[in-house]
Design a protein around this motif. Structure first.
Motif, PDB file in Angstrom:
ATOM      1  N   LEU A  44       0.797  -1.326   0.209  1.00 27.58           N
ATOM      2  CA  LEU A  44       0.148  -0.371   0.111  1.00 27.58           C
ATOM      3  C   LEU A  44       0.492   1.172   0.029  1.00 27.58           C
ATOM      4  O   LEU A  44       2.203   1.603   0.593  1.00 27.58           O
ATOM      5  N   HIS A  45       0.614   2.313  -0.986  1.00 27.67           N
ATOM      6  CA  HIS A  45       1.021   3.384  -0.285  1.00 27.67           C
ATOM      7  C   HIS A  45       0.464   4.747  -0.086  1.00 27.67           C
ATOM      8  O   HIS A  45       1.148   5.584   0.141  1.00 27.67           O
ATOM      9  N   MET A  46      -0.454   4.585   0.665  1.00 27.43           N
ATOM     10  CA  MET A  46      -1.593   5.355   1.721  1.00 27.43           C
ATOM     11  C   MET A  46      -2.456   4.586   3.226  1.00 27.43           C
ATOM     12  O   MET A  46      -2.600   3.690   2.462  1.00 27.43           O
ATOM     13  N   VAL A  47      -1.810   5.215   3.796  1.00 26.41           N
ATOM     14  CA  VAL A  47      -2.935   4.979   5.044  1.00 26.41           C
ATOM     15  C   VAL A  47      -3.683   6.079   5.713  1.00 26.41           C
ATOM     16  O   VAL A  47      -3.632   7.500   5.935  1.00 26.41           O
ATOM     17  N   GLU A  48      -5.231   5.275   6.157  1.00 24.12           N
ATOM     18  CA  GLU A  48      -5.736   6.580   7.237  1.00 24.12           C
ATOM     19  C   GLU A  48      -5.854   5.971   8.748  1.00 24.12           C
ATOM     20  O   GLU A  48      -5.631   4.990   8.756  1.00 24.12           O
ATOM     21  N   PHE A  49      -5.661   6.731   9.586  1.00 20.08           N
ATOM     22  CA  PHE A  49      -5.420   6.700  10.657  1.00 20.08           C
ATOM     23  C   PHE A  49      -6.088   7.784  11.766  1.00 20.08           C
ATOM     24  O   PHE A  49      -6.582   8.787  10.847  1.00 20.08           O
ATOM     25  N   ASP A  50      -6.955   7.943  12.375  1.00 25.80           N
ATOM     26  CA  ASP A  50      -7.652   8.089  13.415  1.00 25.80           C
ATOM     27  C   ASP A  50      -6.549   9.868  15.002  1.00 25.80           C
ATOM     28  O   ASP A  50      -5.604   8.485  15.636  1.00 25.80           O
ATOM     29  N   ALA A  51      -7.014  10.439  14.090  1.00 23.71           N
ATOM     30  CA  ALA A  51      -5.507  11.448  15.443  1.00 23.71           C
ATOM     31  C   ALA A  51      -6.868  12.064  16.609  1.00 23.71           C
ATOM     32  O   ALA A  51      -7.858  13.066  16.187  1.00 23.71           O
ATOM     33  N   LYS A  52      -6.299  12.047  18.087  1.00 26.54           N
ATOM     34  CA  LYS A  52      -6.458  12.551  18.830  1.00 26.54           C
ATOM     35  C   LYS A  52      -5.524  13.447  19.678  1.00 26.54           C
ATOM     36  O   LYS A  52      -4.277  12.990  19.755  1.00 26.54           O
TER      37      LYS A  52
END
Ligand code: G3P
Ligand code: MG
Length: 258
Positions: A44-52
């Motif tokens: 994969l060349h892109m990731v989504e993640f959740d930031a707080k």
């Protein structure tokens, strides 16, 4: 990843078509460094993640408001310092092989993304009541941590307030409003927030709505698409990026492969 095209669209949307949800989809504990490594290891060349934010305003990765589901700790993340969060095991709940994984800071995540050549969709996921600070501090951190990188992260959020604060803090960063179902006021949101993209659950979408959003000039990212046939259908409608848990089935070259 290099950004060599002179096209204006490419400059604001330099992203691959397949995005690994929460780092490594369902193949690694979500929102950990191991998840990023899993995504990269599958090409994969892109990731989504959740930031707080932690209680002491450290930007770190976590999906829920509490740490209970994805760590061995208990309670609301908003009330914990990062030193407390860092002590928790965020891998064993998923599989013993991932024991010792942490909820990483955004700084650690940025470093790993640079090393692995991963573009990022940073979903701003504020703890309740912390929308403005989270939007501002995440945007400022992204600006600093990705300075000099060819491809800047794409910011997104379900929180209008957080995205508005992010836009004010770092107007140059590309952003997309995130919806479950696309509401009637999506054009107003896009205009007021200056977004480059619209992010939505694929469940409520149809072809004409995708065409309408694309004709308005927005790129589209859809989540969380785990069925290859559905991924192909969405791509045929003109969706630009597909966020998936099934990076084993829907890999980086999935759409290119025809
Ligand atoms: O950003 C797309 C997707 O991650 C939104 O849903 O709940 O998985 O963060 P969620
Ligand atoms: Mg998310």
């Amino acid at each position: 990843m290099s950004d060599t095209s002179s096209s204006p669209v490419w400059r604001t949307w330099p992203y691959p078509r397949i995005v690994s949800h929460r780092g490594g989809g369902k193949l690694a504990p979500e929102n950990t460094l191991a998840a990023l490594e899993m995504g990269a290891s599958l090409g994969l060349h892109m990731v989504e993640f959740d930031a707080k934010l932690s209680a002491d305003n450290v930007v770190f990765l976590l999906h829920d408001d509490t740490v209970d589901r994805t760590s061995d700790g208990h309670g609301a993340a908003a009330g914990m310092t990062y030193a407390e969060i860092e002590r928790l095991d965020a891998g064993s709940w998923f599989d013993a092989r991932f024991a010792g994984q942490k909820m990483p800071t955004l700084a650690q995540v940025a470093e790993r993304c640079h090393a692995l050549g991963l573009a990022a969709n940073v979903e701003i996921k504020p703890c309740p009541g912390r929308e403005l600070e989270t939007g501002r501090l995440v945007a400022e951190a992204v600006r600093q941590l990705w300075a000099g990188q060819a491809v800047r992260p794409l910011l997104s959020s379900f929180s209008y307030e957080a995205l508005e604060a992010a836009a004010a803090a770092a107007p140059e960063l590309p952003r997309g409003m995130l919806y479950e179902a696309v509401p009637a006021h999506w054009r107003d949101d896009a205009r007021k927030l200056g977004t480059v993209s619209l992010h939505a659950s694929h469940r409520h979408l149809d072809g004409p709505q995708v065409a309408e959003i694309k004709a308005y000039g927005l790129q589209m990212l859809v989540y969380t698409v785990n069925d290859p046939a559905r991924a192909r259908e969405l791509a045929a409608w003109g969706v630009d990026a597909i966020c998936t848990d099934r990076i084993d089935l829907i890999g980086d070259d999935f759409l290119a492969a025809g």
